[in-house]
Write a protein that holds these residues in place. Structure first.
Motif, PDB file in Angstrom:
ATOM      1  N   LYS A  33       0.839  -1.203   0.000  1.00 53.66           N
ATOM      2  CA  LYS A  33       0.000   0.000   0.000  1.00 53.66           C
ATOM      3  C   LYS A  33       0.878   1.258   0.000  1.00 53.66           C
ATOM      4  N   PRO A  34       1.575   1.521  -1.088  1.00 54.84           N
ATOM      5  CA  PRO A  34       2.390   2.741  -1.163  1.00 54.84           C
ATOM      6  C   PRO A  34       1.514   3.978  -1.296  1.00 54.84           C
ATOM      7  N   PHE A  35       2.089   5.126  -0.982  1.00 51.09           N
ATOM      8  CA  PHE A  35       1.366   6.382  -1.197  1.00 51.09           C
ATOM      9  C   PHE A  35       2.353   7.524  -1.372  1.00 51.09           C
ATOM     10  N   VAL A  36       1.843   8.605  -1.896  1.00 53.01           N
ATOM     11  CA  VAL A  36       2.643   9.793  -2.172  1.00 53.01           C
ATOM     12  C   VAL A  36       1.981  10.977  -1.491  1.00 53.01           C
ATOM     13  N   THR A  37       2.768  11.845  -0.903  1.00 51.50           N
ATOM     14  CA  THR A  37       2.226  13.088  -0.350  1.00 51.50           C
ATOM     15  C   THR A  37       2.891  14.275  -1.045  1.00 51.50           C
ATOM     16  N   TYR A  38       2.163  15.382  -1.060  1.00 52.76           N
ATOM     17  CA  TYR A  38       2.687  16.619  -1.641  1.00 52.76           C
ATOM     18  C   TYR A  38       1.937  17.792  -1.029  1.00 52.76           C
ATOM     19  N   GLU A  39       2.491  18.985  -1.226  1.00 52.29           N
ATOM     20  CA  GLU A  39       1.865  20.191  -0.686  1.00 52.29           C
ATOM     21  C   GLU A  39       1.548  21.176  -1.797  1.00 52.29           C
ATOM     22  N   ILE A  40       0.429  21.822  -1.655  1.00 49.79           N
ATOM     23  CA  ILE A  40       0.060  22.957  -2.512  1.00 49.79           C
ATOM     24  C   ILE A  40      -0.548  24.024  -1.612  1.00 49.79           C
ATOM     25  N   GLY A  41       0.013  25.212  -1.671  1.00 47.78           N
ATOM     26  CA  GLY A  41      -0.484  26.297  -0.834  1.00 47.78           C
ATOM     27  C   GLY A  41      -0.390  26.006   0.640  1.00 47.78           C
ATOM     28  N   GLY A  42       0.627  25.216   1.021  1.00 51.21           N
ATOM     29  CA  GLY A  42       0.814  24.906   2.429  1.00 51.21           C
ATOM     30  C   GLY A  42      -0.053  23.777   2.945  1.00 51.21           C
TER      31      GLY A  42
END
Length: 390
Positions: free
Chosen positions: A136-145
């Motif tokens: 169960k891999p996943f990716v995180t990222y930020e936009i506008g904090g």
């Protein structure tokens, strides 16, 4: 957010994989830290192998390519004051290469992706890859904090040499091989017609030069330079003068000069990371390997990676078979190392190295003379240049 395949990087590799997956009904999301405008403004190589063109056909993203691209049946090696043509079409039984800028490939793939309604997230900050060694891999990222999460089945790292994907792999799990070359390429783009209808690779006592094009009105030229050189030290006039010095007389006299609109110095390196698969994380393109541009293999290697990876993902979602994905790294690396060898050999043969002296120069001259006068040697060069099968 949930998707089947999360793709890091919206260069040609990521976009091509995304389009092939979308056509096959496999859901995917592409993330990139850059803006769409920045991606479309990057100037890159433009010699495509037939295999790359076939993949763009398969992705339904080749209409403009077939209307505007320049098919090339050969190229010239310039040395001893003369051009020696390598007839690709004759030597390979009817194969050729296609000149079409990487920026245009990217533009076509982005347009097709937007038409198909597939999702791309631009300007994604702080991209991080998690649990790729689990189911169960996943990716995180930020936009506008604000932090966002994409859960997925697989992650593909198509984010280039400096991207997060390869850097997410523990050091003890990856082996890298690298060769840095003691010179760079000073490249110029100008809105002038090319000096020749085919590429010219020049070996000269002053150093290597390359005459190429993006269209019949836009030319791309390079000269070998020191890594200590600065772009600001090269006026357009100085560049054109140096280019002409390194070409045979007939070509030098035919060069059309004009103001450049892009000028840069690029170092040359060979780099390979092994393996290219870590659990449910797969590396593709420049994230896994870099080649000097002498052999025109960078974009084409990314395309062959995508071919192998897409086959594996397609088979998994068709019948839950992991066989193609399990074989991905080995299959891709077999072709990668052959292209690395070819790019290295072209670089060694065409450039002047500061530490080889007169002996090295004579060896180059002997190799070039043998290459153009032996059909067997010319055939080996042509087979590699048009691209080995995948």
């Amino acid at each position: 957010m949930r998707t089947q395949v999360a793709i890091i990087g919206s260069g040609p590799a990521g976009l091509l994989l995304g389009q092939l997956l979308t056509k096959a009904g496999i859901d995917n999301v592409i993330l990139d830290r850059a803006s769409k405008g920045h991606i479309l403004g990057r100037v890159r190589a433009g010699v495509l192998e037939e295999g790359t063109v076939r993949l763009l056909d398969q992705a339904n993203a080749s209409g403009r390519l077939h209307a505007e691209a320049l098919p090339h049946d050969g190229f010239s090696l310039a040395f001893d004051g003369r051009n020696h043509r390598i007839n690709l079409f004759d030597l390979t039984g009817g194969k050729r290469v296609t000149v079409y800028g990487q920026t245009e490939v990217t533009r076509d793939l982005i347009g097709r992706r937007e038409d198909d309604g597939a999702k791309t997230v631009y300007e994604a900050d702080s991209v991080a890859i998690h649990d790729f060694d689990s189911a169960k891999p996943f990716v995180t990222y930020e936009i506008g904090g604000k932090t966002h999460r994409i859960s997925c089945d697989f992650i593909t790292g198509c984010d280039g040499f400096h991207g997060v994907s390869r850097r997410s792999v523990p050091e003890n799990a990856i082996h890298t091989f690298e060769r840095a070359y003691p010179f760079g390429w000073l490249g110029v783009l100008a809105e002038v017609p090319p000096v020749s209808h085919e590429l010219i690779y020049a070996n000269h006592p002053r150093g290597f030069a390359l005459c190429s094009m993006r269209s019949m009105t836009r030319s791309r030229y390079y000269v070998q330079c020191s890594l200590d050189d600065k772009v600001d030290a090269w006026s357009d006039e100085r560049f054109w003068d140096e280019l002409r010095r390194r070409l045979p007389k007939e070509d030098a006299e035919a060069v059309t000069t004009g103001p450049s609109f892009e000028k840069s110095i690029a170092p040359l390196r060979s780099f390979v990371a092994e393996p290219m698969r870590f659990g449910r994380l797969f590396l593709a393109g420049d994230a896994a390997h870099i080649v000097p541009p002498t052999g025109a293999k960078g974009l084409n290697l990314a395309a062959s990676d995508v071919h192998y990876l897409f086959e594996g993902l397609r088979d998994y979602y068709a019948d839950l078979s992991m066989a193609g994905l399990d074989a991905y790294s080995q299959r891709a690396l077999l072709r990668v190392w052959k292209a690395v060898r070819f790019s290295w050999s072209m670089t060694m043969m065409m450039h002047r190295f500061p530490d080889t002296g007169e002996f090295g120069q004579k060896i180059q001259e002997a190799e070039l003379d043998y290459l153009v006068h032996s059909r067997a040697a010319s055939t080996a060069l042509a087979e590699n240049y048009v691209g080995l099968p995948f």
